[in-house]
Scaffold this active site. Structure first.
Site, PDB file in Angstrom:
ATOM      1  N   ASP A  58      12.026  -9.844 -10.576  1.00 49.92           N
ATOM      2  CA  ASP A  58      12.743  -9.711  -8.786  1.00 49.92           C
ATOM      3  C   ASP A  58      11.559  -9.982  -7.844  1.00 49.92           C
ATOM      4  O   ASP A  58      11.337  -9.671  -6.788  1.00 49.92           O
ATOM      5  CB  ASP A  58      13.080  -8.701  -9.069  1.00 49.92           C
ATOM      6  CG  ASP A  58      12.783  -7.043  -8.448  1.00 49.92           C
ATOM      7  OD1 ASP A  58      11.802  -7.219  -8.611  1.00 49.92           O
ATOM      8  OD2 ASP A  58      12.883  -6.227  -8.470  1.00 49.92           O
ATOM      9  N   GLU A 287      -2.337  14.410   4.666  1.00 44.89           N
ATOM     10  CA  GLU A 287      -2.565  13.102   5.924  1.00 44.89           C
ATOM     11  C   GLU A 287      -2.619  12.822   7.051  1.00 44.89           C
ATOM     12  O   GLU A 287      -2.223  13.334   8.009  1.00 44.89           O
ATOM     13  CB  GLU A 287      -1.445  11.876   5.394  1.00 44.89           C
ATOM     14  CG  GLU A 287      -2.188  10.023   5.952  1.00 44.89           C
ATOM     15  CD  GLU A 287      -1.249   9.880   6.495  1.00 44.89           C
ATOM     16  OE1 GLU A 287      -0.375   9.918   6.760  1.00 44.89           O
ATOM     17  OE2 GLU A 287      -1.677   8.446   7.101  1.00 44.89           O
ATOM     18  N   ASP A 355      -2.425   1.605   4.599  1.00 46.47           N
ATOM     19  CA  ASP A 355      -2.273   1.766   6.227  1.00 46.47           C
ATOM     20  C   ASP A 355      -3.280   0.803   6.839  1.00 46.47           C
ATOM     21  O   ASP A 355      -3.246   1.122   8.087  1.00 46.47           O
ATOM     22  CB  ASP A 355      -2.349   3.023   6.968  1.00 46.47           C
ATOM     23  CG  ASP A 355      -0.658   3.778   6.859  1.00 46.47           C
ATOM     24  OD1 ASP A 355       0.375   2.650   6.503  1.00 46.47           O
ATOM     25  OD2 ASP A 355      -1.024   4.869   6.175  1.00 46.47           O
TER      26      ASP A 355
HETATM   27  C1  GLC Z   1       2.143   6.964   7.100  1.00 49.08           C
HETATM   28  C2  GLC Z   1       2.072   6.374   6.371  1.00 49.08           C
HETATM   29  C3  GLC Z   1       2.865   4.707   6.338  1.00 49.08           C
HETATM   30  C4  GLC Z   1       3.479   4.687   7.369  1.00 49.08           C
HETATM   31  C5  GLC Z   1       4.349   6.325   8.389  1.00 49.08           C
HETATM   32  C6  GLC Z   1       5.220   6.577   8.413  1.00 49.08           C
HETATM   33  O1  GLC Z   1       0.800   7.159   8.537  1.00 49.08           O
HETATM   34  O2  GLC Z   1       0.692   6.016   4.953  1.00 49.08           O
HETATM   35  O3  GLC Z   1       2.682   3.687   5.652  1.00 49.08           O
HETATM   36  O4  GLC Z   1       4.357   3.901   7.412  1.00 49.08           O
HETATM   37  O5  GLC Z   1       3.301   7.298   8.012  1.00 49.08           O
HETATM   38  O6  GLC Z   1       5.988   7.690   7.636  1.00 49.08           O
END
Ligand code: GLC
Length: 582
Positions: A58, A287, A355
């Site tokens: 897909d 993060e 990102d």
């Molecule tokens: C974090 C993720 C990113 C996402 C953002 C919102 O930074 O790594 O990809 O767009 O959060 O969830």
């Protein structure tokens, strides 16, 4: 003959004995702060499931596809996989907008596929870290559907609302919104809701203990399946100052300072640890961790009982290219963080992820002449700097930015919405697109290049995002055949890190901080010192260290060994890992 033989034997015994003394001393001298947590020694490999391997034609990568490639993943010598979100999602932000935290996204397969994935990973000794996206949910989540239906709905307080009769809410900037505004008006209840990211990603209200307990239950659901940890997505933004003060003009340039580490963030993390993490043998990674080393430490100081590993953005938020930013400023970032983390706490080391643009396109040189050699040099850095390496899939091949010419090729909500903003403001779209060729995160998301067959062997269908046309020569199958490939070099690095505890626990010391071309540092554990020398430029540079190198031994380098052993020239993007006897 006899005395010689016994002399040899004593020498062998002495060698064995001294080795075991050495091993013991090394063990004994590791301080409690350097204790043997599995995640300190681990190399984490990030899999972006949408782009890794499609099993059903897909055009979208899926769980069965990942399972089919687990032997490859294992062959890299990595210890854990961080998997980007695979939960049910309408995909406004590629899975970072979750509509059901206990279901698998249809594109990716079923819960049975997931259970099999986990089993197959564990069978191979690979741990699984899941992404946990709980700063916000999707607007299509049941909680939000209920919450938006009336002001007295029991889920109303799962989100942040501003009643319109109080006037316009105080301006909040949104990362992804077309208008940059983070409050979105809803006629149904005559209120605004808050969304720091896209308007389909309403922020959850962490002030509400009911919401917090729901999230803890979700965490237990996955941990009870046996997963090995969480990467806490955007969690530094979870706590809001709900007195909603006005913020100074232009504050969005310094967004982490204003949105990161809100008033109760650490209370939530400590509660989460008490309620959930402390009950499992897992690894948790933040993060984003505030805007300074001291901020980051608070997330992972073991005494505070919050998370295990912090990753900050200072070393990736350097603008378009390292060359422009300057190597010395870059070195200083790592040194500054390492000083704070010398005795406790732990950091992630990374140069790319989903990102970011491709590692080699941002920090190295992705022209045909230097792509492979500079990729190897950058991998050397990621695998030898102090902290746990987080390594993004495809970088082990030296995959490069795709550099789309046209906005229609982009799928990313961030890139597209900023384009709309510029268009609406009558701005310079051409310049924007040119800049995105270097900076867009979509560059890192193109399908994994497995081989030279159609669509790089990623899918038999139409790929959801274009495959980089260079796949005919840049692919895994080719690199398996070439002993000098970027891929084989990565495997050697992973092995070297396993064989040398100094590369895991050893103290870091920067050498020659003022050298504008060379990043050189030592990693020292007890009697063992390893010197890492990295030429970050495309030029030959003269380099001589003041360290005593008489008895040194090259452990690994990205060039064939120079004939002239005393050579004091580093070739373009040369990397050397050298054991030094002090
Ligand atoms: C974090 C993720 C990113 C996402 C953002 C919102 O930074 O790594 O990809 O767009 O959060 O969830």
């Amino acid at each position: 003959m006899k005395p010689i033989r016994s002399l040899c034997l004593s020498a062998i015994l002495l060698l064995l004995f001294s080795n075991s003394i050495h091993a013991q001393t090394e063990k004994t001298l590791i301080t409690p702060a350097q204790d043997a947590k599995w995640w300190k020694k681990a190399v984490v490999y990030q899999i972006y499931p949408r782009s890794f391997k499609d099993s059903d034609g897909d055009g979208i990568g899926d769980i069965k596809g990942i399972i089919s490639k687990l032997d490859y993943v294992k062959s890299l010598g990595i210890d854990a996989v961080w998997l980007n979100p695979i939960y049910a999602s309408p995909n406004d932000d590629n899975g970072y907008d979750i509509s059901n935290y206990r279901e698998i996204m249809k594109d990716f397969g079923t819960m049975a596929d997931f259970d099999l994935l986990l089993k197959e990973m564990h069978k191979r000794g690979i741990k699984l870290i899941m992404d946990l996206v709980v700063n916000h949910s999707s607007d299509e989540h049941e909680w939000f559907q209920q919450a938006r239906s009336s002001r007295d709905n029991k889920y109303r307080d799962y989100y942040h609302w501003w009643p319109a009769e109080k006037g316009k809410p105080p301006y909040r900037w949104s990362f992804f919104d077309v208008n940059s505004e983070a409050w979105k008006y809803e006629a149904q209840t005559n209120s605004y809701y808050l969304h720091y990211f896209s308007r389909k990603q309403p922020d959850l209200n962490w002030e509400n203990p009911k919401l917090r307990n729901e999230v803890y239950d979700i965490m237990r659901f996955w941990l009870d399946k046996g997963i090995d940890g969480f990467r806490m997505d955007a969690f530094q933004f979870a706590s809001k100052d709900t007195t909603w003060p006005e913020l100074p003009k232009g504050y969005e340039k310094d967004i982490i300072k204003y949105y990161g580490v809100g008033p109760h963030l650490h209370d939530y993390l400590q509660e989460m640890n008490r309620e959930v993490f402390s009950k499992y043998n897992i690894m948790t990674v933040a993060e984003g961790a505030g805007s300074s080393p001291a901020d980051a430490m608070k997330f992972v100081d073991p005494a505070r009982k919050e998370l295990d590993i912090a990753y900050h953005f200072e070393s990736v938020d350097i603008g378009n290219s390292l060359l422009e930013f300057g190597l010395n400023k870059y070195k200083a970032i790592f040194s500054k963080y390492d000083t704070e983390f010398k005795d406790k706490g732990w950091l992630a080391i990374f140069m790319a992820n989903h990102d970011q643009p491709r590692m080699v396109s941002k920090f190295g040189n992705d022209t045909p002449q230097f792509r492979a050699i500079s990729s190897k040099m950058l991998s050397t850095f990621v695998m030898t700097m102090r902290g746990t390496p987080f390594y993004f899939n495809g970088d082990e091949l030296g995959m490069v930015n795709i550099r789309f010419d046209n906005i229609v090729d982009y799928n990313d909500v961030d890139t597209r919405n900023k384009y709309e903003q510029i268009k609406n403001a009558g701005g310079d779209l051409k310049a924007y697109l040119e800049n995105k060729k270097q900076t867009s995160r979509e560059n890192g998301r193109t399908p994994f290049q497995w081989d030279a067959t159609a669509n790089a062997g990623f899918t038999t269908g139409k790929p959801w995002l274009k495959v980089n046309p260079n796949y005919t020569t840049l692919n895994e199958a080719e690199q398996e055949k070439d002993p000098n490939s970027v891929l084989h070099y990565f495997r050697k690095l992973a092995q070297l890190r396993k064989d040398n505890t100094a590369l895991v626990y050893g103290n870091y010391a920067l050498i020659d901080p003022e050298n504008p071309s060379v990043f050189a540092y030592t990693r020292t554990l007890n009697s063992k010192t390893i010197l890492v020398v990295l030429n970050f430029t495309a030029q030959e540079v003269a380099y001589k260290t003041t360290l005593k190198m008489a008895k040194s031994r090259l452990l690994l380098g990205n060039y064939p060994i120079s004939k002239n052993k005393e050579s004091q020239t580093l070739r373009p993007f040369e990397a050397k890992i050298i054991a030094i006897q002090q």
